[in-house]
Design a protein around this motif. Structure first.
Motif, PDB file in Angstrom:
ATOM      1  N   ARG A 171       0.526  -6.425 -11.886  1.00 44.27           N
ATOM      2  CA  ARG A 171       0.564  -7.718 -12.999  1.00 44.27           C
ATOM      3  C   ARG A 171       1.613  -8.747 -13.833  1.00 44.27           C
ATOM      4  N   THR A 172       2.143  -8.963 -12.525  1.00 42.77           N
ATOM      5  CA  THR A 172       3.760  -9.143 -13.079  1.00 42.77           C
ATOM      6  C   THR A 172       3.552 -10.411 -12.039  1.00 42.77           C
ATOM      7  N   CYS A 173       2.818 -10.408 -11.240  1.00 42.58           N
ATOM      8  CA  CYS A 173       2.768 -11.894 -10.038  1.00 42.58           C
ATOM      9  C   CYS A 173       2.412 -13.138 -10.277  1.00 42.58           C
ATOM     10  N   SER A 197      11.224  -2.125 -18.287  1.00 43.89           N
ATOM     11  CA  SER A 197      10.966  -2.593 -16.970  1.00 43.89           C
ATOM     12  C   SER A 197      12.498  -3.359 -16.173  1.00 43.89           C
ATOM     13  N   ALA A 198      13.475  -3.274 -17.267  1.00 47.38           N
ATOM     14  CA  ALA A 198      14.652  -4.051 -16.431  1.00 47.38           C
ATOM     15  C   ALA A 198      14.886  -3.095 -15.568  1.00 47.38           C
ATOM     16  N   GLU A 199      15.015  -1.854 -15.712  1.00 40.15           N
ATOM     17  CA  GLU A 199      14.982  -0.620 -14.582  1.00 40.15           C
ATOM     18  C   GLU A 199      14.340  -0.833 -13.710  1.00 40.15           C
ATOM     19  N   MET A 200      12.762  -1.631 -13.172  1.00 38.49           N
ATOM     20  CA  MET A 200      11.840  -1.544 -12.700  1.00 38.49           C
ATOM     21  C   MET A 200      12.366  -2.398 -11.876  1.00 38.49           C
ATOM     22  N   ASP A 237       0.736  -1.639   0.054  1.00 34.38           N
ATOM     23  CA  ASP A 237      -0.025   0.012   0.104  1.00 34.38           C
ATOM     24  C   ASP A 237       0.845   1.345   0.080  1.00 34.38           C
ATOM     25  N   ARG A 238       1.888   0.873   0.614  1.00 34.27           N
ATOM     26  CA  ARG A 238       3.160   2.211   0.542  1.00 34.27           C
ATOM     27  C   ARG A 238       3.944   2.202  -0.603  1.00 34.27           C
ATOM     28  N   GLN A 239       3.852   1.453  -2.026  1.00 38.21           N
ATOM     29  CA  GLN A 239       4.509   2.173  -3.034  1.00 38.21           C
ATOM     30  C   GLN A 239       3.812   3.005  -3.223  1.00 38.21           C
ATOM     31  N   PRO A 240       4.292   3.628  -4.982  1.00 38.98           N
ATOM     32  CA  PRO A 240       3.939   4.826  -6.138  1.00 38.98           C
ATOM     33  C   PRO A 240       2.787   3.884  -6.689  1.00 38.98           C
ATOM     34  N   PRO A 241       1.575   4.356  -7.323  1.00 43.00           N
ATOM     35  CA  PRO A 241       1.123   3.804  -8.470  1.00 43.00           C
ATOM     36  C   PRO A 241       1.565   2.585  -9.248  1.00 43.00           C
ATOM     37  N   GLU A 242       2.814   3.568  -9.637  1.00 36.69           N
ATOM     38  CA  GLU A 242       3.737   2.872 -11.062  1.00 36.69           C
ATOM     39  C   GLU A 242       4.478   1.441 -10.148  1.00 36.69           C
TER      40      GLU A 242
END
Length: 689
Positions: A282-284, A303-306, A270-275
């Motif tokens: 969407r990747t779980c 996605s690599a950076e994320m 819940d504390r993470q930014p929306p992005e």
């Protein structure tokens, strides 16, 4: 030539350990003992840090480490063996060269696993430095696959002295070779108690690695609530970093373990930014997160950076190497549960379907099926099964076929009698004869509704083969005649197969003229077909033993030369060539050769998961032992064969073993009177010749 499967090299290197990892002296002292044991089992439930302990305390103490991170998707014994070979090749490139060549050139059947593993073990004994440590991490993911369990049993049983096997698993290993080591105190077990953090270690972890000084009371409270579970400790760290107090943590979620993880994971999410939240949602569902797959699912290019950002921030994302990442399994379960509730059902289904289509394009059948199923796209699952089912069956990948057919709802299966028929074929190949008949009956109803005469003939042929396999000629004849009748004058290729089976059935009944007449009728339909085990058995029934043996050897040689991965290698019941050769050699008085072929038949039955083939193998081994004067061993073999036939409810399968045991008993009584105790013939082998 068989092509090698596509493999992830990142699964063959130890995972990277986070910076905030406490090196514990007692684990160093435990894991250095690996060199004193042939096998070490590191066993605990998820989240106890098995992999971290192995990387931190094992890999730093030994120079020669081979690593293989096992996943559920590797439930195919051939893929498992490929990964195993490539893992040990990182120790010495020549290790496993012959095994890989055999896998490329030989028929892709379970029968090749044993010789392939034999070559690999010989290479390890010759080329691996002493000591070499082989780590199989997360092995529990595939332990219930019989073929893989057999590979592990053989590897452990014949493990070279300089090789030390270390297994990470969530559960105990129900493998005979492991039980034997445990009984002789040659198994080092490192369990949950060894992996959990003590109060002293918790205090050091939070102060030295997390930068949080705890009071003695706080340490005691954390230890009591978490029982030293490292994942829970990491969650508490994240909560304390955000200003939460311990009473607040326990008040909302007083239970340790999964309940605590779910609560704290929710707080983290819940504390993470929306992005970031969108990326996690969407990747779980992915077993392994690869940047290009994540880009596809999110319609983005970074996605690599994320993924690197998630790993650095400690969001339970582990780098697997080569730019690939994976979620911690428990955190992933939380994310999947959350995403299924948060996202619209259509969006979740679309994501699963996109992943499935990508994996289908890559030829990753297991993952494609899993994602189509999770998307609720059962028609896509059916489509893939219908496309690849025949290949799965003929290559002996029965467990994969069985598991996916069993997952389909009955409302779907009713529309596809071919799947019902294949399910029966799987059970028949596994000696589950009563279950096979059930599936054949269901398939027959489906084919009748569709007006499919050819499909019905397949079902009737399958029903007949149940009774051919279990030596019940009258019942087999009923179904074969029914199959011929339903075909009429159409479908000559199928009629050819049925006529050959009728000839086999007449052979079982001793009606040799009728059998030869059926063979002539079949040859008129499909002239020029090669010889098979039926021709061998006709020679055997008519006493032409040398010709029967010569023909059998020719067939084996031809199959070896023409072997390719597409050939059928499900079990052939009592028709297995080694079983026939063992019987022929017994009649010829060649005890050593008879014994060797019987042992090969037993191994074939075990490898192909066919208890009936194994039972017949023990009958033949009993004959060979009796001929060699080893009467006690012969009696053991006969009794084992009879017991296995009884467990399979195959009464006729007991006849040869019972006859052999009786003959052995008479020979033993003769020995007491000074008579020659050597058996002059096998048991009633003609019953199954």
């Amino acid at each position: 030539m068989n092509s090698q499967p596509l493999m992830l090299s990142t699964k063959l290197v130890p995972p990277r350990v986070k910076l905030q990892c406490l090196r514990r002296k007692r684990l160093d002292e435990l894991l250095i003992q690996v060199a004193d044991y042939p096998v070490t089992l590191v066993q605990a439930e998820a989240g106890y840090g098995k992999s971290t302990a192995l990387v931190t305390h094992l890999c730093t103490q030994f120079d020669h480490i081979a690593w293989y991170s096992v996943e559920t998707g590797e439930r195919d014994a051939f893929l498992f063996l490929h990964y195993l070979i490539h893992a040990v090749q990182r120790i010495h490139p020549r290790i496993g060269e012959r095994s890989l060549r055999l896998l490329e050139e030989a028929e892709m059947t379970h029968a090749v696993l044993h010789p392939c593993l034999t070559l690999l073990i010989n290479d390890l004994a010759e080329l691996a430095p002493d000591p070499t440590v082989l780590v199989l991490d997360d092995l529990h993911a595939v332990l219930d696959v019989p073929e893989i369990a057999t590979v592990l049993h053989l590897l452990i049983r014949y493990l070279p002295a300089g090789l030390h096997l270390v297994i990470g698993s969530r559960r105990a290993l129900e493998i005979d070779a492991v039980k034997r080591l445990q009984a002789t105190f040659d198994l080092l077990v490192i369990g949950k108690k060894d992996l959990t953090f003590t109060r002293e270690e918790i205090a050091v972890l939070f102060e030295a690695e997390y930068g949080i000084l705890l009071s003695a009371e706080q340490v005691a409270e954390i230890q009591e609530q978490t029982e030293g579970w490292i994942i829970a400790l990491q969650m508490i760290w994240k909560g304390l970093e955000r200003g939460m107090g311990l009473p607040e943590l326990w008040q909302t979620q007083p239970e340790a373990g999964r309940a605590l993880l779910s609560y704290l994971a929710e707080e983290v999410f819940d504390r993470q930014p929306p992005e970031v939240q969108a990326f996690l949602e969407r990747t779980c569902m992915l077993q392994t997160m690869e940047p290009d797959v994540c880009n596809l699912l999110l319609g983005r290019a970074n996605s690599a950076e994320m993924l690197r950002q998630l790993e650095r921030s400690g969001l339970f994302v582990t780098e697997a190497g080569d730019g690939h990442y994976r979620y911690h399994r428990l955190f992933q379960k939380f994310l999947v549960t959350h995403a299924e509730k948060k996202l619209e059902a259509a969006e979740w289904s679309d994501l699963q379907e996109m992943a499935a289509a990508l994996y289908e394009g890559r030829g990753d059948l297991q993952r494609a099926l899993a994602h189509y199923s999770a998307a609720g796209k059962m028609q896509a699952v059916v489509r893939l099964l219908l496309m690849h089912g025949e290949d799965l069956l003929v290559s002996g990948r029965l467990e994969l076929m069985k598991s996916w057919i069993d997952k389909l709802p009955s409302s779907v299966l009713e529309q596809y009698p071919k799947l019902l028929f294949w399910r029966g074929e799987v059970d028949r190949a596994l000696s589950r004869f009563h279950e096979a008949a059930h599936w054949y009956t269901l398939a027959e109803g489906g084919y009748i509704q569709k007006g499919d005469r050819l499909g019905r003939s397949y079902v009737y042929r399958g029903q007949a083969q149940v009774y051919l396999d279990t030596i019940q000629p009258l019942k087999a004849n009923y179904w074969l005649q029914k199959a011929v009748q339903i075909l009429g004058g159409d479908y000559p290729a199928e009629t050819f197969q049925i006529l050959r089976l009728l000839a086999e059935n007449h052979t079982n009944s001793g009606q040799l003229r009728e059998a030869e007449a059926m063979i002539r009728r079949a040859d008129e339909l499909m002239p020029g077909q090669g010889r098979d085990e039926l021709d061998v058995r006709l020679h055997l029934r008519t006493g032409r033993l040398r010709q029967a043996k010569e023909m059998t050897l020719e067939i084996i040689d031809k199959e070896r030369r023409e072997a390719d991965g597409g050939q059928n290698r499900v079990a052939k019941s009592h028709r297995e060539m080694h079983l026939l050769l063992s019987l022929i050699d017994a009649f010829l008085g060649e005890a050593d050769s008879s014994r060797w072929h019987a042992e090969q038949g037993i191994r074939t039955g075990q490898t192909l998961q066919s208890p009936f083939v194994e039972a017949v193998g023990y009958m033949r081994l009993g004959h060979a032992m009796a001929m060699a004067g080893r009467l006690e061993e012969a009696e053991t073999c006969y009794h084992r064969s009879v017991k296995m036939s009884e467990e399979l409810c195959v009464e006729r399968g007991k006849v040869e073993g019972v006859d052999g045991a009786v003959h052995h008993h008479r020979a033993a009584r003769g020995a007491g009177a000074g008579a020659d105790v050597r058996a002059d013939r096998p048991g009633a082998g003609s019953e199954r010749a």
